[in-house]
Design an enzyme around this catalytic site. Structure first.
Site, PDB file in Angstrom:
ATOM      1  N   GLN A   1       2.682  10.007   1.781  1.00  0.00           N
ATOM      2  CA  GLN A   1       4.042   9.455   1.895  1.00  0.00           C
ATOM      3  C   GLN A   1       4.956   9.912   0.761  1.00  0.00           C
ATOM      4  O   GLN A   1       6.175   9.814   0.882  1.00  0.00           O
ATOM      5  CB  GLN A   1       3.988   7.916   1.913  1.00  0.00           C
ATOM      6  CG  GLN A   1       3.321   7.350   3.166  1.00  0.00           C
ATOM      7  CD  GLN A   1       3.172   5.852   3.092  1.00  0.00           C
ATOM      8  OE1 GLN A   1       2.217   5.355   2.493  1.00  0.00           O
ATOM      9  NE2 GLN A   1       4.115   5.124   3.651  1.00  0.00           N
TER      10      GLN A   1
ATOM     11  N   GLY B   1       0.833  -1.198   0.000  1.00  0.00           N
ATOM     12  CA  GLY B   1       0.000   0.000   0.000  1.00  0.00           C
ATOM     13  C   GLY B   1       0.863   1.240   0.000  1.00  0.00           C
ATOM     14  O   GLY B   1       2.067   1.182   0.286  1.00  0.00           O
TER      15      GLY B   1
ATOM     16  N   CYS C   1       5.678  -0.186   7.572  1.00  0.00           N
ATOM     17  CA  CYS C   1       5.393   1.068   6.874  1.00  0.00           C
ATOM     18  C   CYS C   1       6.610   1.457   6.044  1.00  0.00           C
ATOM     19  O   CYS C   1       7.742   1.437   6.548  1.00  0.00           O
ATOM     20  CB  CYS C   1       5.076   2.174   7.888  1.00  0.00           C
ATOM     21  SG  CYS C   1       4.681   3.744   7.112  1.00  0.00           S
ATOM     22  N   LEU C   2       6.356   1.803   4.789  1.00  0.00           N
ATOM     23  CA  LEU C   2       7.467   2.175   3.911  1.00  0.00           C
ATOM     24  C   LEU C   2       8.127   3.474   4.366  1.00  0.00           C
ATOM     25  O   LEU C   2       9.265   3.746   3.988  1.00  0.00           O
ATOM     26  CB  LEU C   2       6.965   2.301   2.468  1.00  0.00           C
ATOM     27  CG  LEU C   2       6.367   1.015   1.880  1.00  0.00           C
ATOM     28  CD1 LEU C   2       5.804   1.266   0.490  1.00  0.00           C
ATOM     29  CD2 LEU C   2       7.412  -0.102   1.840  1.00  0.00           C
TER      30      LEU C   2
ATOM     31  N   HIS D   1      -2.574   7.569   7.249  1.00  0.00           N
ATOM     32  CA  HIS D   1      -1.577   8.444   6.614  1.00  0.00           C
ATOM     33  C   HIS D   1      -2.242   9.721   6.084  1.00  0.00           C
ATOM     34  O   HIS D   1      -1.701  10.818   6.232  1.00  0.00           O
ATOM     35  CB  HIS D   1      -0.903   7.739   5.434  1.00  0.00           C
ATOM     36  CG  HIS D   1       0.265   6.867   5.805  1.00  0.00           C
ATOM     37  ND1 HIS D   1       1.359   7.329   6.509  1.00  0.00           N
ATOM     38  CD2 HIS D   1       0.523   5.560   5.541  1.00  0.00           C
ATOM     39  CE1 HIS D   1       2.239   6.349   6.669  1.00  0.00           C
ATOM     40  NE2 HIS D   1       1.758   5.256   6.098  1.00  0.00           N
TER      41      HIS D   1
ATOM     42  N   HIS E   1      -4.573   1.593   7.716  1.00  0.00           N
ATOM     43  CA  HIS E   1      -3.216   2.143   7.853  1.00  0.00           C
ATOM     44  C   HIS E   1      -3.031   3.317   6.874  1.00  0.00           C
ATOM     45  O   HIS E   1      -2.520   4.376   7.251  1.00  0.00           O
ATOM     46  CB  HIS E   1      -2.219   1.013   7.580  1.00  0.00           C
ATOM     47  CG  HIS E   1      -0.782   1.405   7.560  1.00  0.00           C
ATOM     48  ND1 HIS E   1       0.127   0.966   8.499  1.00  0.00           N
ATOM     49  CD2 HIS E   1      -0.064   2.170   6.688  1.00  0.00           C
ATOM     50  CE1 HIS E   1       1.324   1.464   8.217  1.00  0.00           C
ATOM     51  NE2 HIS E   1       1.233   2.186   7.120  1.00  0.00           N
ATOM     52  N   GLU E   2      -3.468   3.124   5.629  1.00  0.00           N
ATOM     53  CA  GLU E   2      -3.277   4.180   4.608  1.00  0.00           C
ATOM     54  C   GLU E   2      -4.181   5.377   4.885  1.00  0.00           C
ATOM     55  O   GLU E   2      -3.781   6.522   4.667  1.00  0.00           O
ATOM     56  CB  GLU E   2      -3.555   3.626   3.195  1.00  0.00           C
ATOM     57  CG  GLU E   2      -2.736   2.421   2.775  1.00  0.00           C
ATOM     58  CD  GLU E   2      -1.240   2.573   2.965  1.00  0.00           C
ATOM     59  OE1 GLU E   2      -0.757   3.717   2.980  1.00  0.00           O
ATOM     60  OE2 GLU E   2      -0.558   1.546   3.136  1.00  0.00           O
TER      61      GLU E   2
HETATM   62  O1  K1U Z   1       1.776   2.496   4.096  1.00  0.00           O
HETATM   63  C1  K1U Z   1       2.783   1.869   3.862  1.00  0.00           C
HETATM   64  O2  K1U Z   1       3.857   2.313   4.209  1.00  0.00           O
HETATM   65  C2  K1U Z   1       2.722   0.537   3.149  1.00  0.00           C
HETATM   66  C3  K1U Z   1       2.678  -0.646   4.084  1.00  0.00           C
HETATM   67  C4  K1U Z   1       1.249  -1.163   4.160  1.00  0.00           C
HETATM   68  C5  K1U Z   1       0.978  -2.097   5.290  1.00  0.00           C
HETATM   69  C6  K1U Z   1       1.476  -3.372   5.305  1.00  0.00           C
HETATM   70  C7  K1U Z   1       1.181  -4.236   6.340  1.00  0.00           C
HETATM   71  C8  K1U Z   1       0.372  -3.821   7.373  1.00  0.00           C
HETATM   72  C9  K1U Z   1      -0.122  -2.543   7.356  1.00  0.00           C
HETATM   73  C10 K1U Z   1       0.176  -1.691   6.317  1.00  0.00           C
HETATM   74  C11 K1U Z   1       3.599  -1.713   3.538  1.00  0.00           C
HETATM   75  O3  K1U Z   1       3.445  -2.164   2.456  1.00  0.00           O
HETATM   76  S1  K1U Z   1       4.875  -2.226   4.550  1.00  0.00           S
HETATM   77  C12 K1U Z   1       5.712  -3.480   3.595  1.00  0.00           C
HETATM   78  C13 K1U Z   1       4.989  -4.775   3.589  1.00  0.00           C
HETATM   79  O4  K1U Z   1       4.164  -5.027   4.430  1.00  0.00           O
HETATM   80  C14 K1U Z   1       5.241  -5.763   2.535  1.00  0.00           C
HETATM   81  C15 K1U Z   1       6.329  -5.676   1.717  1.00  0.00           C
HETATM   82  C16 K1U Z   1       6.541  -6.627   0.728  1.00  0.00           C
HETATM   83  C17 K1U Z   1       5.679  -7.662   0.568  1.00  0.00           C
HETATM   84  C18 K1U Z   1       4.600  -7.772   1.399  1.00  0.00           C
HETATM   85  C19 K1U Z   1       4.379  -6.827   2.398  1.00  0.00           C
HETATM   86 ZN    ZN Z   2       2.639   3.414   6.148  1.00  0.00          ZN
END
Ligand code: K1U
Ligand code: ZN
Length: 167
Positions: free
Chosen positions: A51, A46, A92-93, A138, A134-135
């Site tokens: 972000q 996501g 979270c990225l 943000h 979560h998004e």
């Molecule tokens: O908002 C963001 O920073 C994105 C975030 C979304 C999220 C993931 C899991 C739980 C809540 C919110 C991410 O994508 S973090 C990275 C991640 O979870 C992932 C990365 C690669 C493959 C699968 C998952």
């Molecule tokens: Zn995030």
């Protein structure tokens, strides 16, 4: 398409409140495409416009196993949240390398516009429900670490600032 740079916590711009999109036009469609490319490259499931330092209500999500089901949520609203809540591990990225448990509604119903400016509603559970909440946080200027204890938040801020200086 273009790769966008992702703001890192504790950047103050992550706390800005996003404004509604006024028109779903080519500028928004390009933003969605660029956000999708940025999310897949990260990689993540996501990404919220906040972000990438765009303060408009746009989210992209792809929780499919094949990573080819990009969904855009423009001006999303949560219509309903279940009373049942669930604790999930989140990442979270904007806070790379940090994963922790957050409690949220287990299911939500969301209304949004797609890239064609059509209204749609979707019932979400599992990772999609976690991710959309979560998004949407943000878009309200909230980062998931704010659900953690003050001690954990301080430790995470210190770690992120050290990381930023090392780069
Ligand atoms: O908002 C963001 O920073 C994105 C975030 C979304 C999220 C993931 C899991 C739980 C809540 C919110 C991410 O994508 S973090 C990275 C991640 O979870 C992932 C990365 C690669 C493959 C699968 C998952
Ligand atoms: Zn995030």
């Amino acid at each position: 398409m273009a790769l966008l740079s992702i703001l890192n916590y504790p950047d103050k711009r992550l706390h800005k409140i996003a404004k509604p999109v006024e028109a779903v036009d080519d500028r928004i469609r390009k933003l969605v495409a660029d956000m999708g490319e940025t999310m897949y490259a990260a990689p993540g499931v996501g990404l919220a416009a906040t972000q990438v330092d765009v303060h408009e209500r746009v989210i992209v999500i792809d929780v499919s196993e094949t990573h080819d089901q990009l969904m855009a949520f423009i001006n999303p609203v949560i219509l309903w949240s279940s009373d049942e809540r669930k604790i999930n591990e989140e990442g979270c990225l904007s806070v790379p390398g940090i994963y922790d448990s957050v409690e949220r509604a287990e299911r939500v119903r969301v209304r949004a516009l797609n890239e064609k400016a059509e209204t749609f509603e979707i019932d979400c559970d599992g990772l999609l429900a976690v991710c959309i909440q979560h998004e949407m946080d943000h878009l309200m200027g909230r980062v998931f670490v704010e659900y953690l204890s003050p001690l954990k938040q301080t430790r995470i801020k210190t770690k992120m600032k050290k990381l930023a200086h090392a780069m």
